[in-house]
Write an enzyme that holds these catalytic residues in place. Sequence first.
Site, PDB file in Angstrom:
ATOM      1  N   CYS A  90      56.570  49.888  41.381  1.00 32.84           N
ATOM      2  CA  CYS A  90      55.642  49.219  42.296  1.00 32.84           C
ATOM      3  C   CYS A  90      56.154  49.448  43.708  1.00 32.84           C
ATOM      4  O   CYS A  90      57.271  49.070  44.053  1.00 32.84           O
ATOM      5  CB  CYS A  90      55.531  47.729  41.986  1.00 32.84           C
ATOM      6  SG  CYS A  90      57.094  46.834  41.911  1.00 32.84           S
ATOM      7  N   GLY A 125      61.503  48.655  42.091  1.00 38.04           N
ATOM      8  CA  GLY A 125      61.158  48.279  43.460  1.00 38.04           C
ATOM      9  C   GLY A 125      61.811  49.266  44.400  1.00 38.04           C
ATOM     10  O   GLY A 125      62.977  49.121  44.771  1.00 38.04           O
ATOM     11  N   SER A 126      61.075  50.295  44.780  1.00 32.43           N
ATOM     12  CA  SER A 126      61.702  51.433  45.466  1.00 32.43           C
ATOM     13  C   SER A 126      62.205  51.084  46.861  1.00 32.43           C
ATOM     14  O   SER A 126      63.160  51.701  47.346  1.00 32.43           O
ATOM     15  CB  SER A 126      60.721  52.617  45.533  1.00 32.43           C
ATOM     16  OG  SER A 126      59.507  52.232  46.150  1.00 32.43           O
ATOM     17  N   HIS A 153      21.162  27.581  49.949  1.00 32.62           N
ATOM     18  CA  HIS A 153      20.036  28.492  50.173  1.00 32.62           C
ATOM     19  C   HIS A 153      20.472  29.766  50.886  1.00 32.62           C
ATOM     20  O   HIS A 153      20.079  30.879  50.506  1.00 32.62           O
ATOM     21  CB  HIS A 153      18.945  27.775  50.982  1.00 32.62           C
ATOM     22  CG  HIS A 153      17.768  28.639  51.302  1.00 32.62           C
ATOM     23  ND1 HIS A 153      17.654  29.326  52.491  1.00 32.62           N
ATOM     24  CD2 HIS A 153      16.676  28.954  50.565  1.00 32.62           C
ATOM     25  CE1 HIS A 153      16.525  30.012  52.481  1.00 32.62           C
ATOM     26  NE2 HIS A 153      15.910  29.802  51.325  1.00 32.62           N
TER      27      HIS A 153
END
Length: 796
Positions: A753, A703-704, A422
Amino acid sequence: MKYIKWFDEVSHKDLALVGGKIASLGEMVQQFRAKEIKIPNGFAITTHAYQHYIKENRLAQVIVDLLGSSKHLNKEVLAERSEKIRSALMNGKLPPDLESEILEGFRQLKDKEGAHISVAVRSSATAEDLPDASFAGQQESYLNIRTETDLLEKCRYCFASLYTDRAVSYRQDKNISQTQISLSVCIQMMVRSDLASSGVLFTLETESGFKDAILINASWGLGENIVKGIVNPDEYVVFKPTLREGRRALLNKKRGGKEFKLIYDRAAGKSLRNVATTVKEQTEYCLSDEEILKLSHQSLIIEDHYSHLKGAPVPMDIEWGKDGITGELYILQARPETVHSQAKGAFLDLYTLKGTGPTLLTGDSIGQKVGQGKVRIIHSLNDLLAFQQGEVLVSEKTEPDWEPYMKKSAAIITDKGGRTCHAAIVGRELGIPAIVGTVKGTSLLKTGQEVTVSCISGDEGFVYEGLIPYEHKTLAVDKIPRPKTKIMLNIANPHTAFKTSFLPNDGVGLARMEFIINNTIKIHPMALIHFDVISKTEVGAKIEKITAGYEDKKQFFVDQLASGIATITAAFYPKDVIVRLSDFKSNEYAHLLGGEVFEEKEENPMIGFRGAARYYHERFAQAFSLECLALQKVRAEMGLTNLKVMVPFCRTVDEGKRVLQEMRKYGLEQHQKGLEVYVMCEIPSNAILAEQFAEIFDGFSIGSNDLTQLTLGVDRDSEILSYLFDENDPAVLQMIQMAIKGAHKKGKKIGLCGQRPSDDPTFARFLIEQGIDSISLNSDAVLKITEVVNAIEGKH
């Protein structure tokens, strides 16, 4: 009969005659019984009967006099006048012709279904279950009615329940007439779910409004305990698109406490009572996977029918029960969902906390908002008399009578209940954040204490100490132009996936499985494979507790990992979701339960035994097999073929070939059923030999962070050397340029990324000028960088 209609005599066209609940039941009986959907038999006492009752007892003028101008009455006056009307209705007498028809219908139902049956007596108001009004708990239901005397009494009580305080207050808020409304009464054979289980089902995910999911709640016994929030139920999530294709699209199962069950109890002199469940019942699921999928298929048939009637998608709110004698599943009720189905346009409400505070409580989050204020502990209706506007309502559970006070609250917290109780239903409809199932809310929090209630972090809600500043924005998603460069998402937490999918995006460029292993599984995979080695230890006891119900410990890892990955993949279906294989370093693996037994200490884990080197090595290949089986389960069993795989920290081309060979052993065959395999470009060798890596992989993701670290020879975590860590360093930029050029020369996709484009628009411009295909971002940066990329690409 003049005042009685059997379910198979009414349909959705008879709303004014039998109310929303029974019109829906009649529609289902007519449409679905031939499709092997079981619906308990019964009949309606029509609104003509109610009007006949009102007329014969001369009650119409009483109602007009007391509530004819209820629009501006305060709650105290409303309550007083409602009580007078209820008393008048309950003390009325059923006209002889009406009483005779009710009893005749009851006898005929027993003739058809068996003399042993009991019935449920439920109200069905003519304004109930409208598209914008759920009337959650507004009228009464009476269960396990067996005698004619009880039946007649409960019919009068149902008539009176049209004027409960909560129903009158609700209609006033919704501008529904108090005097023109009528009520029908539903007499329905009861399913013996007291001997099995029951629950509710929504054909959408109730928190985010994600319409491709089915959410099922289940508990032992009768279903009132779920709606009233007395128990924390099981929760199951099923994915509609691949379910329609015949796949076993069960994304997730979460076991609830199910501390009580509501059963029949005639011997004790009561019709119903709650009893404690056994340990076995609490640790078992209420439904088998087959039953979950069967219910889900039935819900699709129901949703499709109502959507066809409306000419538009109609998400459904469905009650179901399992008969403990026959084992059959029954649909007890179906009505349109009333919150997300009414949303106008593609808008996102974005809340961001601007600070932190001690976490006091957690539970299931409702509403994807932030609320804050002073706590008010509520143990009974009397406590509500002191409740003030803007306070945080904290209780064991909420009751339908509390609705006028709930709408004044800044947030709601309950000890018990699940996503369909509820408190959750009313909180969603009122737009108030709620956290349910906290277990200890009423004992840990104190009246007058200032708290912040945050429901913006996925399924788990957090109660923080103090009033933490926050920001709220509303965004029209469809107004944002899509850039040529794909804007993808980095995501780790499956619980945020459905909500995050509403952001403007082109899919998931990096899904990290480490979060699922760390937070859900918590166990080193080799400790599950070789459980006998540690079974007698303290760690073994912890693993035994976490994996309760699994004789095969390995399957626990596969199921839990598959569930988390599938949830993320389904949220963005059919867009690409690129899942990176596990990329823990040895010291991180050692922190998992049992990990210290299977991991050796390394002087430099960052460039040690990690990534691709693990997957084919004899010390880890068995563990890698579990990852592969989980991914194969998501793609082959659940049908989520938009899942792609990415190999991290792959030092050499030969190593890449060995990983692909290892994946094939477990059914992950590159290019079969659209399976693409990408490689992280995070080691200088990946950029220098990009063309050679492109010969065996389908794409790259730069992936820097690691690429910068390994190009410059700088430990990214070193404070002393932090000034040297620069992703804009010419050497790093040349590595990125080399990788993009090499990938494109071989016709392969390449993205990035990392956090840098979010923080530095010049870095984003460099990537776009080099022709990067996609940029993958954390969710909080998507809107900002989409604007930046649009500006760079010349879109306004």
